[in-house]
Design an enzyme around this catalytic site. Structure first.
Site, short mmCIF file in Angstrom:
data_model
loop_
_atom_site.label_atom_id
_atom_site.label_comp_id
_atom_site.label_asym_id
_atom_site.label_seq_id
_atom_site.Cartn_x
_atom_site.Cartn_y
_atom_site.Cartn_z
N GLU A 36 53.78 -98.46 37.70
CA GLU A 36 54.88 -99.40 37.48
C GLU A 36 55.56 -99.01 36.17
O GLU A 36 54.89 -98.93 35.13
CB GLU A 36 54.36 -100.84 37.40
CG GLU A 36 55.47 -101.86 37.29
CD GLU A 36 54.94 -103.29 37.27
OE1 GLU A 36 55.77 -104.22 37.14
OE2 GLU A 36 53.71 -103.49 37.35
N ARG A 261 37.57 -98.31 37.88
CA ARG A 261 38.53 -97.98 36.84
C ARG A 261 37.79 -97.45 35.62
O ARG A 261 36.57 -97.61 35.49
CB ARG A 261 39.37 -99.19 36.48
CG ARG A 261 38.58 -100.34 35.88
CD ARG A 261 39.45 -101.54 35.57
NE ARG A 261 40.48 -101.20 34.60
CZ ARG A 261 41.50 -102.01 34.30
NH1 ARG A 261 41.63 -103.17 34.93
NH2 ARG A 261 42.38 -101.66 33.40
N LYS A 271 47.18 -103.27 29.52
CA LYS A 271 48.59 -103.10 29.14
C LYS A 271 49.07 -104.29 28.31
O LYS A 271 49.86 -104.13 27.38
CB LYS A 271 49.45 -102.93 30.39
CG LYS A 271 50.87 -102.48 30.10
CD LYS A 271 51.65 -102.25 31.37
CE LYS A 271 51.16 -101.04 32.13
NZ LYS A 271 52.01 -100.76 33.33
#
Length: 562
Positions: A36, A261, A271
């Site tokens: 994104e 992850r 983030k």
């Protein structure tokens, strides 16, 4: 050109793909990396990049770079540019650059398809009401009063949503699945919202935007992606991914596979937290070398080879684990130990005068560029009457096991000869400002006493031929392994005050001062350093990428014992 990886150990995704190819379930592997564009990539993304691109390459296929630009509220062109730069820097090349916005028209048509087949409806409730009706993990959801709205009415409303007739949040489009499902993601999820925002690529063409869940699988299908590799937080979304593909006339059926992850200690990979560190000034931008962003670690001096090796070493599993920061640092040490030329630098200069060296003369000594790689050749090192040594390499009142320079003591100057400290000069405040030493000419290379042993060897630079520089000593951003896991403290309270120490008066060999961007050096005895863009030819700036040894290992062991 795509960078080939060294032979990697097998993992469950590689094994599954190999079996599917052998069974004829697919002919060519196509993967995608779908960031994104609302921020900078970090080390967690590097793991996903390495996996997706390596699987596409290994099995004779390719990988697409696809930007998930479905939320124009946070997306910017500068993030798109930074992401492309990061992927290229890691050594990977995508086959096609795509954007979810490329498919907005097709996604809209598929939304109409769901409405026409009774599989989606326009809900006219506000967001808070819809959220409350979704239920909990132990209680089923409550059906919307608009769930049985006739398809013709929902279609009309949805077309008018696109035409801009309604205010933001007046209506949403929801998939009609199962409000009693044990998976909350299947409880009639919202798949379209009204948002009057200018999109970076489509401008004001659209005022409705699809959700990530609606765009993800369908974009994969349009691109004929065979394997959609996602981190484990998307595991609960896979039933919705599959439901949409099953109920739409898509051109292909990709398979979603989840893997764990990256979790790394002594940093944060959220983030939201990274954005806070930048916005509130705890660090100096997204490329601050203390951040785990790819822009930051690149500026710090990490190499793409070290990051790919790190990703290979930690492997691909379904099990969550926390990787020690030292594993990342060791990957860099191993890479730079093989490739980085050696040079000498003095970070905290202390003046030393060789009283029996001819005044005004320069003697050029020969030193190896790399002691294990003779093919890299030699370099010329200037010896003069006045030199600088590290202030830490001298101690006036030295303990018994201090084997560096002390009054009356001897050490060898690296690549040169043995010296003895004869006199200590101090200023009015009692601070040591100069050492006066004598050299033993018999200990020069080629002389009878060249093999004479002393217990200490120190580095140095010529006062006349060295270049002044600023050196930034970077260290771990946080003092504790899990800063975000402390419920009693805000994670920023754990920031390491020594994560950046700036030394203004360092002195370098001239070759280091002429380094190209990204050219890493081993400053002998000190660590690995890389030039920073802030520097100039007259005043270079160097960043410490990593120390020669893991200085945190002992501390981490002590923490673990508590």
């Amino acid at each position: 050109m795509t960078t080939s990886e060294p032979q990697a150990p097998s993992h469950f995704i590689r094994n599954r793909i190999r079996k599917e190819l052998e069974a004829g379930h697919c002919q060519q592997v196509i993967t995608r990396f779908p960031p994104e564009p609302n921020g900078y990539l970090h080390l967690g993304h590097a793991k996903s990049i390495a996996l997706n691109f390596s699987m596409g390459e290994e099995f004779g296929g390719h990988t697409n770079l696809r930007f998930d630009d479905t939320n124009p509220a946070k997306e910017e062109q500068r993030y798109i540019d930074a992401i492309k730069e990061d992927v290229r820097w890691l050594g990977y090349t995508w086959k096609h650059e795509r954007h979810a916005s490329d498919y907005f028209e097709q996604l809209y048509e598929w939304a109409l398809y769901l409405i026409d087949h009774g599989l989606a409806y326009v809900d006219s409730q506000d967001a808070d009401t819809i959220r409350q009706q979704r239920g909990t993990l132990t209680e089923p959801g409550t059906e919307s009063p608009f769930r049985d709205r006739p398809p013709e009415e929902s279609r009309d409303l949805f077309e008018r949503m696109r035409a801009g007739e309604f205010a933001d949040s007046a209506h949403v489009l929801r998939a009609r699945i199962d409000m009693a499902s044990g998976n909350i993601n299947l409880r009639d999820p919202v798949i379209y919202r009204i948002r009057r925002l200018t999109h970076p690529r489509t401008g004001d063409q659209w005022c409705i935007y699809p959700s990530y869940d609606f765009a993800h699988g369908q974009s994969d299908a349009i691109e004929h992606v065979t394997h959609s590799l996602c981190t484990l937080e998307f595991e609960d979304h896979r039933p919705l991914y599959d439901w949409l593909l099953e109920h739409l006339p898509v051109p292909s059926r990709p398979i979603q596979i989840e893997f764990s992850r990256l979790n790394l200690d002594f940093t944060v990979l959220s983030k939201r937290r990274l954005t806070r560190l930048v916005d509130e000034g705890y660090v100096q931008g997204w490329d601050d070398p203390r951040l785990p962003t790819l822009a930051g670690i690149r500026r710090r001096g990490f190499t793409p080879q070290s990051i790919r090796q790190f990703c290979q070493e930690i492997g691909v599993t379904k099990a969550d684990s926390i990787i020690p920061f030292g594993v990342l640092e060791n990957a860099l040490r191993n890479d730079l130990n093989e490739s980085a030329p050696r040079t000498m630098a003095v970070l905290k200069p202390l003046k030393l005068v060789l009283t029996n060296f001819p005044e005004g003369e320069t003697e050029w000594l020969e030193a190896a560029v790399h002691p294990q790689k003779l093919e890299m050749g030699t370099r010329q090192v200037a010896m003069t009457r006045e030199i600088y040594i590290e202030a830490d390499d001298f101690m006036e009142e030295a303990p018994k096991k201090f084997f560096r320079l002390k009054p009356g003591g001897e050490v060898r100057l690296r690549n040169a000869f043995i010296i003895r400290c004869d006199e200590v000069i101090k200023d009015e405040a009692g601070e040591v400002v100069e050492l006066r030493c004598s050299l033993d000419p018999e200990t020069r290379s080629g002389q009878p006493g060249a093999d004479r042993k002393v217990k200490g060897t120190i580095h140095w630079v010529s006062a006349a031929h060295s270049v002044p520089a600023q050196v930034r000593l970077y260290d771990r951003l946080f003092q504790v392994p899990h800063p975000a896991g402390d419920k009693d403290k805000d994670f920023v309270e754990h920031i390491n005050p020594e994560s950046l120490v700036t030394l203004e008066n360092a002195r370098l060999e001239p070759a280091a001062a002429k380094a190209r961007p990204g050219e890493c050096f081993q400053f002998e005895r000190l660590g690995y350093f890389v030039p920073d863009p802030d520097g100039t030819p007259e005043r270079p700036v160097f960043n410490r990428a990593v120390t020669l040894r893991d200085t945190w290992a002992k501390l981490e062991k002590q923490m673990g014992a508590r």
